[in-house]
Structure formats: C-alpha cells, structure tokens
Enzyme design. Structure first.
Site, PDB file in Angstrom:
ATOM      1  N   GLN A   1      -4.818  -0.453   1.237  1.00  0.00           N
ATOM      2  CA  GLN A   1      -3.673   0.479   1.191  1.00  0.00           C
ATOM      3  C   GLN A   1      -3.645   0.994  -0.340  1.00  0.00           C
ATOM      4  OE1 GLN A   1      -1.961   1.328   3.788  1.00  0.00           O
ATOM      5  NE2 GLN A   1      -0.599   2.624   2.385  1.00  0.00           N
TER       6      GLN A   1
ATOM      7  N   ASP B   1     -10.653   4.283   7.379  1.00  0.00           N
ATOM      8  CA  ASP B   1      -9.511   5.006   6.695  1.00  0.00           C
ATOM      9  C   ASP B   1     -10.315   6.375   6.085  1.00  0.00           C
ATOM     10  OD1 ASP B   1      -6.949   5.117   5.916  1.00  0.00           O
ATOM     11  OD2 ASP B   1      -7.043   4.162   4.219  1.00  0.00           O
TER      12      ASP B   1
ATOM     13  N   LYS C   1       1.645   0.022  10.634  1.00  0.00           N
ATOM     14  CA  LYS C   1       0.090  -0.084  11.111  1.00  0.00           C
ATOM     15  C   LYS C   1       0.093  -1.332  11.924  1.00  0.00           C
ATOM     16  CE  LYS C   1      -1.551   2.957   7.408  1.00  0.00           C
ATOM     17  NZ  LYS C   1      -2.141   2.956   6.027  1.00  0.00           N
TER      18      LYS C   1
END
Ligand code: GUN
Length: 282
Positions: free
Chosen positions: A93, A116, A49
């Site tokens: 994450q 996200d 990413k």
C-alpha cells in the site's frame, strides 16, 4: 448529465469473480497486502480491499510493518511473498511513510505477482500494450468508458496528475486507443484554459473541489479520481465540484461510488488472472 456508476459496474465484476472462484475445485486465489505504518486513508483502503477479497472467496493475509521499520524489513517481506508459492499476487500500500525509496522497493516485487501493476516492468508493458497487469485504478476508468460506450479514439483528453497509480498508466492505455492525451501537473499554467478544450477530463490531484464548471467544456466527460478531506466541511471530497460541474458535463463519476469501487474490483480481477496463469486455468 449522466452518472458513471462505478459501484454498480464493480458489483457486476465482483459477482463474475465470485462465480469463477465458486466454480473451481483447486485452492482459491490468494491476495496478500503489505502496509507500513497506520495512515488513516491507507488503513481504510486496505480494509476495503480485504473485505471485498473475502466476499469473492479469496484467501489472503495482511502484513503489517511498523511506521519506522528498516528498509531491510520491507525488502524481506517482499522477498518472502515473492517466494511463497500459495500467494498469487500481493501489493504494498502506498504511500510508504518515512524516507524510503518506494520505486526501489516496488521494483523488487516479482512481475508475475505484481497485481497492482506498479513495478517499472508492468508500467512499461502498459505503454507498449503488452500482456501484464495494469494498475487497477487506470483499468477501472477504462472499464467505465467501455461500459458507457464513451469513444476514446480521437478524443482530446486532459489528465491532471502524473502519478504511477493513475495518471501515467491511464496515459498509456488511452494513447494506445488513439486519444490525444495531455498530462497536467503542478507547473501547468492556466489549467482551466487547457481542460476546457478537452472531451474527457480526469482529475487525480487530491484537492477538494478544484474542478469547477469553468474548467469543463459543455458535454465533456469528467472522471474524478481525487479523494481528500475538505477542510471546509471535514468530509471526504473528490477533486470535482460535483454540483457545479453537473451543469455542463455529459457524464461524471461521483465520489464516493465512482472510480473507488472500480479500483478494488480491478485489483481482484488482476489477482484472479495471476491465479489463472499460475494454475493454468483459462
Ligand atoms: N494508495 C492509493 N491507491 C493505491 C493503489 O491503487 N495501490 C497502492 N499500492 N497504493 C495505493
């Protein structure tokens, strides 16, 4: 059988993002990431990413916390990034190692910065078709359907795995477009009997080569979101036995080069949208 080429489509999306970033005179969009511990797969995802974010001209920083850090440290970092005006979007994450309550932690992310799409508010908005950020993997799968003109309305869809990252938001997005969606989980009896009736099968389990040709109807669309290490070969593998399923499916996503690159591109697209909303550029 046709390959759903997520690599090529994601490159097209990244190019568009890059062109937008180049055309702006204001500061570039900024995506930050929090990673707790150093799980091998999580490191790989975050590095990928970061690499793509840099390539399209984004700013960003990675915030590393120790595997055994206190919950208060994660909350503090999230609170800092919520308040830091130059950060347009950030993500934590997953999985967060240890016994932390991930849902509680994720839900402290400001919804405007939740690129996200994993806060309860963002997920709820997905189900109601409201403005907001949807989880990038689910958006990526929808973009593949659109690119290859795969009809959703009236389609019988089976999604294996009910995660916040993919299964649940994809259920929301697909049912809004008129699909008849079944979610299978670890308690599902006779999985192949259910999947073999579906026009579209999405597998997001993380079990190497779980899905064989007998699970798939002739001419169906097969989306492989799983990624795990195959104990037989030691290599990364999808949930789908690609060679076997290729004999019956009309469309199939490869691993790698299918859904994975789409996730990264859609996360960056969400970040660009967050930046636009903040700086009022359209
Ligand atoms: N872990 C694996 N995929 C994802 C993702 O899309 N978002 C987050 N936050 N963690 C992940």
């Amino acid at each position: 059988m046709k390959i759903l080429d997520g690599k090529t489509l994601s490159e097209k999306i990244l190019k568009q993002i890059s062109e937008t970033v180049q055309s702006i005179s204001a500061r570039p969009p900024r995506l930050d990431m929090i990673i707790v511990g150093n799980d091998f797969a999580s490191e790989k995802y975050v590095m990928m990413k970061e690499k793509k974010a840099k390539e399209v001209g984004f700013d960003g920083a990675i915030h590393r916390l120790a595997r055994d850090c206190a919950e208060s440290e994660i909350l503090q970092k999230i609170s800092e990034l919520n308040s830091y005006d130059l950060v347009d979007g950030f993500m934590v994450q997953l999985p967060i190692p240890g016994n932390h309550d991930s849902r509680k932690l994720i839900d402290t992310i400001s919804v405007e910065k939740d690129v996200d799409g994993l806060t309860s508010t963002s997920l709820g908005r997905v189900f109601k078709g409201q403005e907001g950020f949807a989880p990038a993997t689910a958006v990526g799968v929808m973009k593949l359907f659109a690119e290859y003109e795969i009809g959703i309305k009236g389609a019988r869809v089976v999604i294996i795995g009910a995660s916040d990252i993919i299964g649940l938001p994809l259920l929301g997005l697909m049912q809004l477009q008129g699909a008849t969606v079944t979610i299978a989980n670890e308690f599902t009896k006779d999985l192949s009997e259910i999947t073999s009736q579906a026009d579209i099968v999405v597998s997001a389990v993380g079990q190497p080569k779980l899905i064989k040709s007998k699970y798939i109807k002739l001419g169906a669309v097969v989306i492989d979101v799983g990624i795990s290490k195959d104990p037989l070969t030691g290599k990364l593998s999808g949930d789908v036995d690609f060679e076997d399923v290729s004999n019956v499916a009309a469309y199939i996503t490869p691993v790698p080069g299918g859904v994975g690159p789409m996730t990264v591109a859609c996360l960056l697209e969400n970040t660009l949208s967050a930046w636009k909303l903040k700086t009022q550029v359209s």
